[in-house]
Design an enzyme around this catalytic site. Sequence first.
Site, mmCIF file in Angstrom:
data_model
loop_
_atom_site.group_PDB
_atom_site.id
_atom_site.type_symbol
_atom_site.label_atom_id
_atom_site.label_comp_id
_atom_site.label_asym_id
_atom_site.label_seq_id
_atom_site.Cartn_x
_atom_site.Cartn_y
_atom_site.Cartn_z
ATOM 1 N N TRP A 1 1.010 -1.226 0.081
ATOM 2 C CA TRP A 1 -0.139 0.151 0.424
ATOM 3 C C TRP A 1 1.353 1.460 -0.356
ATOM 4 O O TRP A 1 0.356 2.173 -0.536
ATOM 5 C CB TRP A 1 -0.746 -0.163 1.633
ATOM 6 N N ASP B 1 -1.410 7.087 6.796
ATOM 7 C CA ASP B 1 -2.791 5.920 6.562
ATOM 8 C C ASP B 1 -3.855 4.520 7.017
ATOM 9 O O ASP B 1 -2.019 3.654 7.472
ATOM 10 C CB ASP B 1 -2.715 5.340 5.067
ATOM 11 N N LYS C 1 -12.682 -1.817 6.850
ATOM 12 C CA LYS C 1 -12.300 -2.698 8.151
ATOM 13 C C LYS C 1 -12.968 -3.065 9.583
ATOM 14 O O LYS C 1 -13.818 -2.797 10.004
ATOM 15 C CB LYS C 1 -10.797 -1.994 8.124
HETATM 16 N N1 PMP Z 1 -4.120 1.348 2.231
HETATM 17 C C1 PMP Z 1 -4.749 0.941 3.400
HETATM 18 C C2 PMP Z 1 -3.493 0.087 4.161
HETATM 19 C C3 PMP Z 1 -5.357 -0.697 2.893
HETATM 20 O O1 PMP Z 1 -5.248 -2.278 3.467
HETATM 21 C C4 PMP Z 1 -6.360 -0.515 1.734
HETATM 22 C C5 PMP Z 1 -7.051 -1.773 1.089
HETATM 23 N N2 PMP Z 1 -6.998 -2.746 1.749
HETATM 24 C C6 PMP Z 1 -5.980 0.330 0.863
HETATM 25 C C7 PMP Z 1 -5.339 1.105 0.901
HETATM 26 C C8 PMP Z 1 -7.343 0.611 -0.656
HETATM 27 O O2 PMP Z 1 -8.421 1.123 0.170
HETATM 28 P P1 PMP Z 1 -9.316 1.633 -0.934
HETATM 29 O O3 PMP Z 1 -9.738 -0.302 -1.084
HETATM 30 O O4 PMP Z 1 -10.107 2.002 0.304
HETATM 31 O O5 PMP Z 1 -9.532 2.334 -1.668
#
Ligand code: PMP
Length: 322
Positions: A64, A134, A158
Site C-alpha cells: 500500500w 494511512d 475494516k
Molecule cells: N491502504 C491500506 C493500508 C489498505 O489496507 C487498503 C485496502 N485494503 C487501501 C489503502 C486501499 O483502500 P481502498 O480500497 O479504500 O481504496
Amino acid sequence: MSHRGKEFVGILSQTEADLRRLAGIPDQYRVLFLQGGASLQFAMVPLNLSAQGDTVDYVHTGSWSQKAIEEAKKYCQVHLAASTAEEKFCRVPEQEELSFSANPSYVHITGNNTIFGSEFHYIPDTGGVPLVCDASSNILSRPMEIGRFGLLYAGAQKNIGPAGLTLVIIHESLLGKARPHVPTMLDYKPHADNDSCYNTPPCFSIYVAGLVFQHLLEGGGLSAIAEANRKKARLLYARIDSSDFYISPVQPGSRSLMNVPFTLQNPQLDAAFLQGAEQAGLVGLKGHRSVGGMRASIYNALPIQGVEALVAYMSEFERSHA
Ligand code: PMP
C-alpha cells in the site's frame, strides 16, 4: 430522506461527535466524510499538501505504501525516508532509521501494512513536518494520539463500517492549500467548509459508521477494544510461535494486531490447510496473492471465539500432518 434534511444532518453531526469522543480528536482537527477510498487519498494528499516541485517523504513498508508512492510521484519529488523492501517488508523501520529530506512538505507512513502484517507501534517524530498516516487497516483498533499527526485517512471497510466512506482527519492549518486547478471534489477545503455535504455524502455508510462508533463507546471505547485486540493477537502469535510447523514472517516488534500472516513450513500443505479450514467454517484465510501463505485478518469485529476456533484448528492440523 434528504442529505440536507434535519434527520440526516442530525445523524451526521451525532456521528462526528461520537467519533470525536471515541478517538479523542482535538478541536483543531476537521473530520471529513468522503468517498473514493483510501486509494483516492494517495492523490489527494500530495495535491493538497504540496506545491509543484516540492519534495515529500514516504516510508516504504509494503504494497500500500508502494501505491501511495507511485501516485505521489505524479505530482512531486518523492524521497524515501526509509524502506524495508530488501527485507521483504518483515518489519517497519525504527525512528533512528528514518532519514528525512531537507525540507519535505509532509512525511507519509502506512500505519498498518494490511498485506505484509506489520504495524507501526510508535509515532515517528518528524521534527515538526506534518505527518500523514494511512490508517485504513488499524484505525479505531486502539487509542492513537491524533495530535501528533497532520492528517490521517482511512477507507471505512475494516474497522469503521461499510465500504463507500473514507474518513479524513485533518489539522485545520492544512486546509486551503490545494494546487490550483485541482478538481473541487479533490480539494479538502470545500468538503470542510460544507461539513462533508459539498455534494451528496455516502449517507448510509455514515449512518452505519455512527452505529459502530456508538457500539465501541458503549463497550468502553478504544482502550477496551485495544485490550480485546491485543488478547486475540497474542493468542494467535503464541500458537504460530509455539512450534516450527507454522512460521510468522514478521519480526516480533513490528507485528500487526489486525493482520496476521503466517506460512506453513511445508507449503505443499497450504491447499489442504485452507480446505480443512473452510470445512471448519474458517474462511478468508488465504494470504494475499502477492505474498502467498495464510493471513488471518482479526479486525475489531472478529470476536475472540473466532481466533480460538482458528488456533484449535491449527493445532489439530499440525497433529494430523506434522
Ligand atoms: N491502504 C491500506 C493500508 C489498505 O489496507 C487498503 C485496502 N485494503 C487501501 C489503502 C486501499 O483502500 P481502498 O480500497 O479504500 O481504496
